[in-house]
Design a protein around this motif. Sequence first.
Motif, PDB file in Angstrom:
ATOM      1  N   TRP A   1      61.298 -37.194 -30.183  1.00 37.08           N
ATOM      2  CA  TRP A   1      60.594 -38.375 -29.671  1.00 37.08           C
ATOM      3  C   TRP A   1      59.837 -39.003 -30.821  1.00 37.08           C
ATOM      4  O   TRP A   1      59.387 -38.293 -31.737  1.00 37.08           O
ATOM      5  CB  TRP A   1      59.600 -37.998 -28.566  1.00 37.08           C
ATOM      6  CG  TRP A   1      60.249 -37.627 -27.286  1.00 37.08           C
ATOM      7  CD1 TRP A   1      60.511 -38.450 -26.230  1.00 37.08           C
ATOM      8  CD2 TRP A   1      60.724 -36.330 -26.888  1.00 37.08           C
ATOM      9  NE1 TRP A   1      61.127 -37.748 -25.212  1.00 37.08           N
ATOM     10  CE2 TRP A   1      61.272 -36.438 -25.607  1.00 37.08           C
ATOM     11  CE3 TRP A   1      60.744 -35.087 -27.524  1.00 37.08           C
ATOM     12  CZ2 TRP A   1      61.821 -35.362 -24.924  1.00 37.08           C
ATOM     13  CZ3 TRP A   1      61.298 -34.015 -26.857  1.00 37.08           C
ATOM     14  CH2 TRP A   1      61.827 -34.150 -25.565  1.00 37.08           C
ATOM     15  N   GLU A   2      59.663 -40.299 -30.767  1.00 36.59           N
ATOM     16  CA  GLU A   2      58.914 -41.003 -31.811  1.00 36.59           C
ATOM     17  C   GLU A   2      57.441 -40.614 -31.805  1.00 36.59           C
ATOM     18  O   GLU A   2      56.795 -40.640 -32.836  1.00 36.59           O
ATOM     19  CB  GLU A   2      59.043 -42.526 -31.646  1.00 36.59           C
ATOM     20  CG  GLU A   2      60.411 -43.049 -32.009  1.00 36.59           C
ATOM     21  CD  GLU A   2      60.668 -43.110 -33.510  1.00 36.59           C
ATOM     22  OE1 GLU A   2      59.733 -42.920 -34.307  1.00 36.59           O
ATOM     23  OE2 GLU A   2      61.828 -43.344 -33.879  1.00 36.59           O
ATOM     24  N   SER A   3      56.912 -40.263 -30.625  1.00 40.05           N
ATOM     25  CA  SER A   3      55.488 -39.919 -30.543  1.00 40.05           C
ATOM     26  C   SER A   3      55.230 -39.029 -29.341  1.00 40.05           C
ATOM     27  O   SER A   3      56.012 -38.993 -28.386  1.00 40.05           O
ATOM     28  CB  SER A   3      54.629 -41.181 -30.428  1.00 40.05           C
ATOM     29  OG  SER A   3      54.836 -41.799 -29.168  1.00 40.05           O
ATOM     30  N   GLU A   4      54.112 -38.348 -29.390  1.00 41.78           N
ATOM     31  CA  GLU A   4      53.675 -37.550 -28.245  1.00 41.78           C
ATOM     32  C   GLU A   4      53.453 -38.446 -27.036  1.00 41.78           C
ATOM     33  O   GLU A   4      53.742 -38.066 -25.905  1.00 41.78           O
ATOM     34  CB  GLU A   4      52.390 -36.809 -28.612  1.00 41.78           C
ATOM     35  CG  GLU A   4      51.919 -35.858 -27.540  1.00 41.78           C
ATOM     36  CD  GLU A   4      50.691 -35.066 -27.956  1.00 41.78           C
ATOM     37  OE1 GLU A   4      50.030 -34.530 -27.056  1.00 41.78           O
ATOM     38  OE2 GLU A   4      50.400 -34.980 -29.171  1.00 41.78           O
ATOM     39  N   GLU A   5      52.970 -39.651 -27.280  1.00 45.62           N
ATOM     40  CA  GLU A   5      52.729 -40.607 -26.194  1.00 45.62           C
ATOM     41  C   GLU A   5      54.032 -40.976 -25.487  1.00 45.62           C
ATOM     42  O   GLU A   5      54.056 -41.113 -24.262  1.00 45.62           O
ATOM     43  CB  GLU A   5      52.039 -41.871 -26.725  1.00 45.62           C
ATOM     44  CG  GLU A   5      50.625 -41.640 -27.219  1.00 45.62           C
ATOM     45  CD  GLU A   5      50.553 -40.951 -28.586  1.00 45.62           C
ATOM     46  OE1 GLU A   5      51.517 -41.058 -29.408  1.00 45.62           O
ATOM     47  OE2 GLU A   5      49.539 -40.267 -28.843  1.00 45.62           O
ATOM     48  N   ASP A   6      55.124 -41.156 -26.254  1.00 48.87           N
ATOM     49  CA  ASP A   6      56.413 -41.469 -25.633  1.00 48.87           C
ATOM     50  C   ASP A   6      56.859 -40.354 -24.697  1.00 48.87           C
ATOM     51  O   ASP A   6      57.311 -40.608 -23.582  1.00 48.87           O
ATOM     52  CB  ASP A   6      57.493 -41.695 -26.696  1.00 48.87           C
ATOM     53  CG  ASP A   6      57.344 -43.010 -27.429  1.00 48.87           C
ATOM     54  OD1 ASP A   6      56.511 -43.852 -27.022  1.00 48.87           O
ATOM     55  OD2 ASP A   6      58.070 -43.208 -28.431  1.00 48.87           O
ATOM     56  N   LEU A   7      56.732 -39.117 -25.157  1.00 49.97           N
ATOM     57  CA  LEU A   7      57.105 -37.972 -24.325  1.00 49.97           C
ATOM     58  C   LEU A   7      56.227 -37.902 -23.086  1.00 49.97           C
ATOM     59  O   LEU A   7      56.731 -37.779 -21.958  1.00 49.97           O
ATOM     60  CB  LEU A   7      56.993 -36.676 -25.117  1.00 49.97           C
ATOM     61  CG  LEU A   7      57.148 -35.382 -24.309  1.00 49.97           C
ATOM     62  CD1 LEU A   7      58.506 -35.308 -23.645  1.00 49.97           C
ATOM     63  CD2 LEU A   7      56.909 -34.177 -25.198  1.00 49.97           C
ATOM     64  N   THR A   8      54.922 -37.996 -23.277  1.00 51.21           N
ATOM     65  CA  THR A   8      53.982 -37.918 -22.154  1.00 51.21           C
ATOM     66  C   THR A   8      54.248 -39.023 -21.142  1.00 51.21           C
ATOM     67  O   THR A   8      54.282 -38.778 -19.935  1.00 51.21           O
ATOM     68  CB  THR A   8      52.530 -38.006 -22.667  1.00 51.21           C
ATOM     69  OG1 THR A   8      52.322 -36.936 -23.594  1.00 51.21           O
ATOM     70  CG2 THR A   8      51.534 -37.887 -21.537  1.00 51.21           C
ATOM     71  N   GLN A   9      54.459 -40.230 -21.638  1.00 54.09           N
ATOM     72  CA  GLN A   9      54.728 -41.367 -20.751  1.00 54.09           C
ATOM     73  C   GLN A   9      56.020 -41.153 -19.960  1.00 54.09           C
ATOM     74  O   GLN A   9      56.067 -41.387 -18.753  1.00 54.09           O
ATOM     75  CB  GLN A   9      54.810 -42.655 -21.564  1.00 54.09           C
ATOM     76  CG  GLN A   9      55.022 -43.888 -20.714  1.00 54.09           C
ATOM     77  CD  GLN A   9      55.126 -45.141 -21.558  1.00 54.09           C
ATOM     78  OE1 GLN A   9      55.665 -45.109 -22.675  1.00 54.09           O
ATOM     79  NE2 GLN A   9      54.611 -46.241 -21.041  1.00 54.09           N
ATOM     80  N   ALA A  10      57.066 -40.676 -20.640  1.00 56.17           N
ATOM     81  CA  ALA A  10      58.344 -40.454 -19.967  1.00 56.17           C
ATOM     82  C   ALA A  10      58.220 -39.436 -18.846  1.00 56.17           C
ATOM     83  O   ALA A  10      58.829 -39.591 -17.778  1.00 56.17           O
ATOM     84  CB  ALA A  10      59.399 -39.997 -20.971  1.00 56.17           C
ATOM     85  N   LEU A  11      57.411 -38.400 -19.068  1.00 52.92           N
ATOM     86  CA  LEU A  11      57.268 -37.351 -18.053  1.00 52.92           C
ATOM     87  C   LEU A  11      56.297 -37.718 -16.947  1.00 52.92           C
ATOM     88  O   LEU A  11      56.031 -36.914 -16.061  1.00 52.92           O
ATOM     89  CB  LEU A  11      56.859 -36.040 -18.736  1.00 52.92           C
ATOM     90  CG  LEU A  11      57.921 -35.469 -19.677  1.00 52.92           C
ATOM     91  CD1 LEU A  11      57.411 -34.209 -20.358  1.00 52.92           C
ATOM     92  CD2 LEU A  11      59.236 -35.215 -18.958  1.00 52.92           C
ATOM     93  N   GLN A  12      55.786 -38.944 -16.983  1.00 50.11           N
ATOM     94  CA  GLN A  12      54.916 -39.436 -15.914  1.00 50.11           C
ATOM     95  C   GLN A  12      55.596 -40.505 -15.067  1.00 50.11           C
ATOM     96  O   GLN A  12      54.999 -41.013 -14.128  1.00 50.11           O
ATOM     97  CB  GLN A  12      53.610 -39.977 -16.502  1.00 50.11           C
ATOM     98  CG  GLN A  12      52.755 -38.897 -17.107  1.00 50.11           C
ATOM     99  CD  GLN A  12      51.501 -39.444 -17.782  1.00 50.11           C
ATOM    100  OE1 GLN A  12      51.307 -40.641 -17.914  1.00 50.11           O
ATOM    101  NE2 GLN A  12      50.637 -38.544 -18.213  1.00 50.11           N
ATOM    102  N   THR A  13      56.840 -40.835 -15.402  1.00 45.09           N
ATOM    103  CA  THR A  13      57.571 -41.834 -14.623  1.00 45.09           C
ATOM    104  C   THR A  13      58.515 -41.132 -13.652  1.00 45.09           C
ATOM    105  O   THR A  13      58.990 -40.023 -13.935  1.00 45.09           O
ATOM    106  CB  THR A  13      58.413 -42.751 -15.538  1.00 45.09           C
ATOM    107  OG1 THR A  13      59.446 -41.973 -16.150  1.00 45.09           O
ATOM    108  CG2 THR A  13      57.544 -43.441 -16.596  1.00 45.09           C
ATOM    109  N   PRO A  14      58.802 -41.765 -12.517  1.00 37.05           N
ATOM    110  CA  PRO A  14      59.770 -41.165 -11.587  1.00 37.05           C
ATOM    111  C   PRO A  14      61.132 -40.929 -12.247  1.00 37.05           C
ATOM    112  O   PRO A  14      61.758 -39.893 -12.023  1.00 37.05           O
ATOM    113  CB  PRO A  14      59.883 -42.194 -10.454  1.00 37.05           C
ATOM    114  CG  PRO A  14      58.603 -42.966 -10.519  1.00 37.05           C
ATOM    115  CD  PRO A  14      58.197 -42.995 -11.968  1.00 37.05           C
ATOM    116  N   GLU A  15      61.578 -41.855 -13.105  1.00 35.55           N
ATOM    117  CA  GLU A  15      62.867 -41.715 -13.773  1.00 35.55           C
ATOM    118  C   GLU A  15      62.853 -40.533 -14.738  1.00 35.55           C
ATOM    119  O   GLU A  15      63.812 -39.765 -14.803  1.00 35.55           O
ATOM    120  CB  GLU A  15      63.216 -43.001 -14.546  1.00 35.55           C
ATOM    121  CG  GLU A  15      63.377 -44.230 -13.670  1.00 35.55           C
ATOM    122  CD  GLU A  15      62.043 -44.904 -13.309  1.00 35.55           C
ATOM    123  OE1 GLU A  15      62.061 -45.777 -12.438  1.00 35.55           O
ATOM    124  OE2 GLU A  15      60.996 -44.532 -13.886  1.00 35.55           O
TER     125      GLU A  15
END
Length: 128
Positions: free
Chosen positions: A82-96
Amino acid sequence: MLGEHIVIKLVYCIAKRDDVDLADFYRIWLEEHGPLVKSLASDLQAVKYVQSHTILPQVNQMFKGARDGLGDPFEGITEVWWESEEDLTQALQTPEGLRAAARLVEDESRIIDFAKSRVFMTEEHTIF
């Protein structure tokens, strides 16, 4: 897209299930699971996915023999960037993203022995 410095990487040391033939394991992992991961990459905001399949058993035995107590090798490793920890965290907070992660675990359960495998997050430090 994939930049010069990727901040975060998942490393997954994979052991196959005992009831799965080794050749079938590698075929399913590469030809079925790999494309599934690719199809879900955008939902997970992942920018790179690599499978490394274990080879050269005689060399692996040499390494094991030279290091007292070293266990048997895993069947391989998966790396996901992942480009950033934020990208990973954000992805794991979406329904998709949550659906994609659950779908991958479900698919992995066909061939991977979770009790013998290891997964962890890392930050790369390129030495050369």
